[in-house]
Write a protein that holds these residues in place. Structure first.
Motif, PDB file in Angstrom:
ATOM      1  N   LEU A  14     -21.829  13.993   2.683  1.00 29.10           N
ATOM      2  CA  LEU A  14     -21.290  14.224   1.989  1.00 29.10           C
ATOM      3  C   LEU A  14     -22.198  15.709   2.649  1.00 29.10           C
ATOM      4  O   LEU A  14     -22.278  17.337   2.484  1.00 29.10           O
ATOM      5  CB  LEU A  14     -22.417  14.487   0.493  1.00 29.10           C
ATOM      6  CG  LEU A  14     -21.770  13.456  -0.605  1.00 29.10           C
ATOM      7  CD1 LEU A  14     -22.510  13.073  -1.205  1.00 29.10           C
ATOM      8  CD2 LEU A  14     -20.660  13.593  -0.914  1.00 29.10           C
ATOM      9  N   ARG A  15     -23.271  15.715   3.430  1.00 29.93           N
ATOM     10  CA  ARG A  15     -24.270  16.701   3.991  1.00 29.93           C
ATOM     11  C   ARG A  15     -23.403  17.837   5.079  1.00 29.93           C
ATOM     12  O   ARG A  15     -22.605  18.902   5.392  1.00 29.93           O
ATOM     13  CB  ARG A  15     -24.865  16.800   5.147  1.00 29.93           C
ATOM     14  CG  ARG A  15     -26.151  17.701   5.547  1.00 29.93           C
ATOM     15  CD  ARG A  15     -27.376  16.882   6.812  1.00 29.93           C
ATOM     16  NE  ARG A  15     -27.611  17.754   7.141  1.00 29.93           N
ATOM     17  CZ  ARG A  15     -27.829  17.838   8.399  1.00 29.93           C
ATOM     18  NH1 ARG A  15     -26.612  16.889   8.736  1.00 29.93           N
ATOM     19  NH2 ARG A  15     -28.838  18.663   9.147  1.00 29.93           N
ATOM     20  N   ARG A  16     -22.617  16.945   6.310  1.00 28.98           N
ATOM     21  CA  ARG A  16     -21.141  16.986   6.849  1.00 28.98           C
ATOM     22  C   ARG A  16     -19.806  18.254   6.177  1.00 28.98           C
ATOM     23  O   ARG A  16     -19.477  19.131   6.041  1.00 28.98           O
ATOM     24  CB  ARG A  16     -20.962  16.376   7.889  1.00 28.98           C
ATOM     25  CG  ARG A  16     -20.297  17.002   8.752  1.00 28.98           C
ATOM     26  CD  ARG A  16     -19.634  15.594   9.721  1.00 28.98           C
ATOM     27  NE  ARG A  16     -18.622  16.098  10.623  1.00 28.98           N
ATOM     28  CZ  ARG A  16     -18.037  15.927  11.838  1.00 28.98           C
ATOM     29  NH1 ARG A  16     -18.095  14.380  11.859  1.00 28.98           N
ATOM     30  NH2 ARG A  16     -17.568  15.995  12.537  1.00 28.98           N
ATOM     31  N   THR A  17     -19.507  17.220   4.552  1.00 23.52           N
ATOM     32  CA  THR A  17     -18.698  18.220   4.086  1.00 23.52           C
ATOM     33  C   THR A  17     -19.421  19.194   3.430  1.00 23.52           C
ATOM     34  O   THR A  17     -18.278  19.879   3.103  1.00 23.52           O
ATOM     35  CB  THR A  17     -18.086  16.810   3.145  1.00 23.52           C
ATOM     36  OG1 THR A  17     -17.520  15.632   3.801  1.00 23.52           O
ATOM     37  CG2 THR A  17     -16.823  17.262   2.156  1.00 23.52           C
ATOM     38  N   LYS A  18     -20.250  19.108   3.060  1.00 21.53           N
ATOM     39  CA  LYS A  18     -20.676  20.560   2.344  1.00 21.53           C
ATOM     40  C   LYS A  18     -20.355  21.752   3.737  1.00 21.53           C
ATOM     41  O   LYS A  18     -20.555  23.097   3.462  1.00 21.53           O
ATOM     42  CB  LYS A  18     -22.297  20.508   1.576  1.00 21.53           C
ATOM     43  CG  LYS A  18     -22.827  22.033   1.038  1.00 21.53           C
ATOM     44  CD  LYS A  18     -21.788  22.163   0.273  1.00 21.53           C
ATOM     45  CE  LYS A  18     -22.962  23.162  -1.031  1.00 21.53           C
ATOM     46  NZ  LYS A  18     -22.470  23.208  -2.161  1.00 21.53           N
ATOM     47  N   SER A  19     -21.423  21.710   4.531  1.00 20.98           N
ATOM     48  CA  SER A  19     -21.683  22.665   5.701  1.00 20.98           C
ATOM     49  C   SER A  19     -19.785  22.923   6.011  1.00 20.98           C
ATOM     50  O   SER A  19     -19.286  23.982   6.463  1.00 20.98           O
ATOM     51  CB  SER A  19     -22.376  22.119   7.213  1.00 20.98           C
ATOM     52  OG  SER A  19     -21.685  20.674   6.958  1.00 20.98           O
ATOM     53  N   SER A  20     -18.961  22.391   6.363  1.00 23.77           N
ATOM     54  CA  SER A  20     -18.027  22.164   6.812  1.00 23.77           C
ATOM     55  C   SER A  20     -17.446  22.458   5.960  1.00 23.77           C
ATOM     56  O   SER A  20     -16.666  23.774   5.422  1.00 23.77           O
ATOM     57  CB  SER A  20     -16.949  20.747   6.731  1.00 23.77           C
ATOM     58  OG  SER A  20     -17.176  19.531   7.971  1.00 23.77           O
ATOM     59  N   LEU A  21     -16.616  22.614   4.282  1.00 23.21           N
ATOM     60  CA  LEU A  21     -16.411  23.008   3.316  1.00 23.21           C
ATOM     61  C   LEU A  21     -16.627  24.723   3.452  1.00 23.21           C
ATOM     62  O   LEU A  21     -16.046  26.313   3.019  1.00 23.21           O
ATOM     63  CB  LEU A  21     -16.820  22.708   2.143  1.00 23.21           C
ATOM     64  CG  LEU A  21     -16.306  22.040   1.369  1.00 23.21           C
ATOM     65  CD1 LEU A  21     -16.270  21.247   0.622  1.00 23.21           C
ATOM     66  CD2 LEU A  21     -14.538  22.182   1.769  1.00 23.21           C
TER      67      LEU A  21
END
Length: 64
Positions: A14-21
């Motif tokens: 979720l941390r990586r997904t949020k920053s990617s978005l």
């Protein structure tokens, strides 16, 4: 709690997904770096899986 299979998603995902978005929507690499707590911009680039030259061009276009 949000009807996702807990074994398939962790806090790191979720941390990586949020920053990617955030990066895809805004294109602000420095903001992503701050969100992730990375000391080096290169670490953020590698983490997000983007090309260094493209990332630097985008980050230079945005004033903080």
């Amino acid at each position: 709690m949000i009807d996702l299979e807990p074994d398939g998603y962790g806090t790191h995902t979720l941390r990586r997904t949020k920053s990617s978005l955030v990066y895809k929507k805004v294109g602000n690499l420095r903001a992503c770096q701050l969100l992730l707590g990375h000391m080096k911009l290169e670490s953020t680039v590698r983490y997000l899986g983007i090309e260094v030259d493209d990332a630097l061009k985008m980050s230079e276009q945005i004033d903080l």
